[in-house]
Write a protein that holds these residues in place. Structure first.
Motif, short mmCIF file in Angstrom:
data_model
loop_
_atom_site.label_atom_id
_atom_site.label_comp_id
_atom_site.label_asym_id
_atom_site.label_seq_id
_atom_site.Cartn_x
_atom_site.Cartn_y
_atom_site.Cartn_z
N ALA A 24 6.51 16.01 -28.22
CA ALA A 24 6.30 14.57 -28.06
C ALA A 24 5.52 14.27 -26.78
O ALA A 24 4.69 13.37 -26.74
CB ALA A 24 7.64 13.85 -28.05
N ALA A 25 5.79 15.05 -25.74
CA ALA A 25 5.09 14.85 -24.48
C ALA A 25 3.60 15.12 -24.60
O ALA A 25 2.79 14.58 -23.83
CB ALA A 25 5.69 15.75 -23.40
N GLN A 26 3.22 15.93 -25.59
CA GLN A 26 1.81 16.22 -25.83
C GLN A 26 1.21 15.29 -26.89
O GLN A 26 0.09 15.51 -27.35
CB GLN A 26 1.63 17.67 -26.26
N GLY A 27 1.95 14.25 -27.27
CA GLY A 27 1.38 13.22 -28.14
C GLY A 27 1.78 13.28 -29.59
O GLY A 27 1.39 12.41 -30.38
N ALA A 28 2.57 14.29 -29.99
CA ALA A 28 2.96 14.38 -31.39
C ALA A 28 4.05 13.35 -31.71
O ALA A 28 4.88 13.01 -30.86
CB ALA A 28 3.49 15.77 -31.70
N ARG A 29 4.02 12.88 -32.93
CA ARG A 29 5.17 12.12 -33.46
C ARG A 29 6.14 13.18 -33.96
O ARG A 29 5.81 13.99 -34.83
CB ARG A 29 4.74 11.21 -34.61
N VAL A 30 7.34 13.18 -33.40
CA VAL A 30 8.28 14.26 -33.67
C VAL A 30 9.46 13.75 -34.49
O VAL A 30 10.11 12.76 -34.12
CB VAL A 30 8.79 14.89 -32.36
N VAL A 31 9.73 14.43 -35.59
CA VAL A 31 10.92 14.17 -36.39
C VAL A 31 11.96 15.19 -35.98
O VAL A 31 11.77 16.40 -36.16
CB VAL A 31 10.62 14.29 -37.90
N VAL A 32 13.04 14.72 -35.37
CA VAL A 32 14.12 15.59 -34.90
C VAL A 32 15.14 15.71 -36.02
O VAL A 32 15.91 14.78 -36.28
CB VAL A 32 14.77 15.02 -33.63
N ALA A 33 15.14 16.85 -36.68
CA ALA A 33 16.03 17.06 -37.83
C ALA A 33 17.20 17.94 -37.43
O ALA A 33 17.04 18.98 -36.77
CB ALA A 33 15.26 17.70 -38.99
N ASP A 34 18.38 17.54 -37.85
CA ASP A 34 19.58 18.32 -37.56
C ASP A 34 20.67 17.86 -38.53
O ASP A 34 20.68 16.70 -38.95
CB ASP A 34 20.03 18.09 -36.11
N ARG A 35 21.55 18.77 -38.90
CA ARG A 35 22.66 18.34 -39.76
C ARG A 35 23.66 17.51 -38.97
O ARG A 35 24.44 16.75 -39.55
CB ARG A 35 23.33 19.53 -40.43
N ASP A 36 23.65 17.65 -37.63
CA ASP A 36 24.46 16.82 -36.75
C ASP A 36 23.59 15.67 -36.26
O ASP A 36 22.82 15.80 -35.31
CB ASP A 36 24.94 17.67 -35.57
N LEU A 37 23.68 14.53 -36.95
CA LEU A 37 22.81 13.40 -36.63
C LEU A 37 23.03 12.91 -35.21
O LEU A 37 22.08 12.50 -34.53
CB LEU A 37 23.06 12.26 -37.62
N ALA A 38 24.26 12.95 -34.72
CA ALA A 38 24.54 12.51 -33.35
C ALA A 38 23.80 13.38 -32.34
O ALA A 38 23.31 12.88 -31.32
CB ALA A 38 26.05 12.53 -33.08
N ALA A 39 23.70 14.67 -32.62
CA ALA A 39 22.97 15.57 -31.72
C ALA A 39 21.49 15.24 -31.74
O ALA A 39 20.83 15.24 -30.70
CB ALA A 39 23.20 17.02 -32.14
N ALA A 40 20.95 14.95 -32.93
CA ALA A 40 19.54 14.55 -33.03
C ALA A 40 19.30 13.26 -32.26
O ALA A 40 18.28 13.11 -31.56
CB ALA A 40 19.14 14.40 -34.49
N GLU A 41 20.22 12.31 -32.36
CA GLU A 41 20.09 11.05 -31.64
C GLU A 41 20.16 11.28 -30.13
O GLU A 41 19.47 10.59 -29.36
CB GLU A 41 21.19 10.09 -32.08
N ALA A 42 20.93 12.25 -29.69
CA ALA A 42 21.00 12.57 -28.26
C ALA A 42 19.67 13.13 -27.76
O ALA A 42 19.26 12.86 -26.63
CB ALA A 42 22.13 13.57 -28.00
N THR A 43 18.99 13.88 -28.61
CA THR A 43 17.65 14.38 -28.24
C THR A 43 16.69 13.21 -28.05
O THR A 43 15.93 13.16 -27.07
CB THR A 43 17.12 15.34 -29.31
N VAL A 44 16.70 12.29 -28.99
CA VAL A 44 15.82 11.12 -28.89
C VAL A 44 16.16 10.30 -27.64
O VAL A 44 15.27 9.81 -26.94
CB VAL A 44 15.93 10.26 -30.16
N ALA A 45 17.45 10.20 -27.34
CA ALA A 45 17.88 9.44 -26.15
C ALA A 45 17.37 10.08 -24.87
O ALA A 45 17.13 9.39 -23.87
CB ALA A 45 19.40 9.34 -26.13
N GLU A 46 17.20 11.41 -24.89
CA GLU A 46 16.67 12.12 -23.71
C GLU A 46 15.27 11.61 -23.35
O GLU A 46 14.86 11.66 -22.19
CB GLU A 46 16.59 13.62 -24.00
#
Length: 282
Positions: A53-75
């Motif tokens: 994402a820092a290099q400009g990509a639109r990133v889809v963060v996929a995980d079976r633990d949705l809360a963990a994926a949301e924590a990545t986005v929150a970072e």
């Protein structure tokens, strides 16, 4: 009908080689591209998602633990992540869910799969259920992801598939046999994908990390002697932060690696280059 008097046209082997040089200032940029990071809720997956994402990509963060994926986005909140990140709940051990995700997500330019598991037991102590669980996530899921997202890449004539293997793909120790077998299998699977989809402009590579501080290595890091032995085996004499693997992911996703496919990029602090743990005197 072919005219027998006409010379057959020759393939253009040199159109890229004779063209303009790359824009080196933007060699690692990923603007306008979409990357799917499977296992993006923690560890190397999380850092890879942020780096892409820092290099400009639109990133889809996929995980079976949705809360963990949301924590990545929150970072990424409040930081300069040009492409943006979104979450996607996905259990990659569910073949139908993988196929459905490919239909829902549409264009994916870069597929990164970092999800993995390990059961540290000697082969004779393994159960069939444990074997199936490790192979199912580490290898079968990768197979299903490639089958789901590879056709779209081939149709568009571009794409980068990146699998997280391990130095265990080529080196093993007692208690790591099944895990190592899956990583060796992933290496060969993506080499084959590179061969089969290369003519359509799709690249496929693996990254082989050394010892990295992730949830998967918690058991080792909890044992001071074990953790220290692993650290001193490498040339750099330490463990890696997951972010130190993310640079390899960005490289393989970007135009910086446009001529790289069918390869395994080893990021192991020299572990596989150093012979043994004892330094002889003199």
């Amino acid at each position: 009908m072919t005219d027998p008097t006409q010379e057959p046209s020759s393939p253009d082997y040199f159109s890229v080689a004779d063209g303009p040089r790359p824009d080196y200032a933007r060699l690692f940029r990923l603007d306008g591209r979409t990357a799917l990071v499977v296992g993006g809720g923690s560890g190397i997956g999380r850092e890879s998602a942020l780096a892409l994402a820092a290099q400009g990509a639109r990133v889809v963060v996929a995980d079976r633990d949705l809360a963990a994926a949301e924590a990545t986005v929150a970072e990424a909140d409040g930081a300069s992540y040009d492409g943006g990140l979104v979450t996607h709940e996905l259990d990659v051990t569910d073949e139908d869910a993988v196929r459905q995700s490919a239909a829902e997500l549409g264009v994916v330019d870069t597929l990164v799969f970092t999800a993995g598991t390990n059961v540290r037991k000697r082969v004779l102590d393994y159960s069939g259920e444990e074997f199936d669980r490790v192979v199912g996530l580490n290898l079968r899921a990768a197979f299903d992801l490639v089958r789901a997202f590879g056709p779209g890449m081939a149709q568009r004539g571009r794409g980068s598939i990146i699998g997280l293997a391990s130095m265990r793909a080529v080196m093993v120790e007692p208690g790591q046999g099944v895990y190592a077998a899956t990583k060796a299998g992933l290496l060969q699977l993506l080499r084959t994908v590179a061969a089969e989809l290369g003519p359509q402009g799709v690249r496929a590579n693996t990254i082989a990390p050394g010892v990295v501080g992730t949830p998967l290595t918690t058991q080792i890091r909890a044992d001071e002697e074990w953790a220290g032995a692993y650290a001193t085996k490498s040339a750099l004499g330490r463990w890696a932060h997951p972010g130190e693997i993310a640079g390899a992911v960005v490289y393989l996703a970007s135009d910086a690696s446009s001529f790289v496919t069918g390869s395994q990029l080893v990021v192991d602090a020299g572990w596989t280059a150093v012979d043994g743990r004892f330094t002889p005197p003199g």
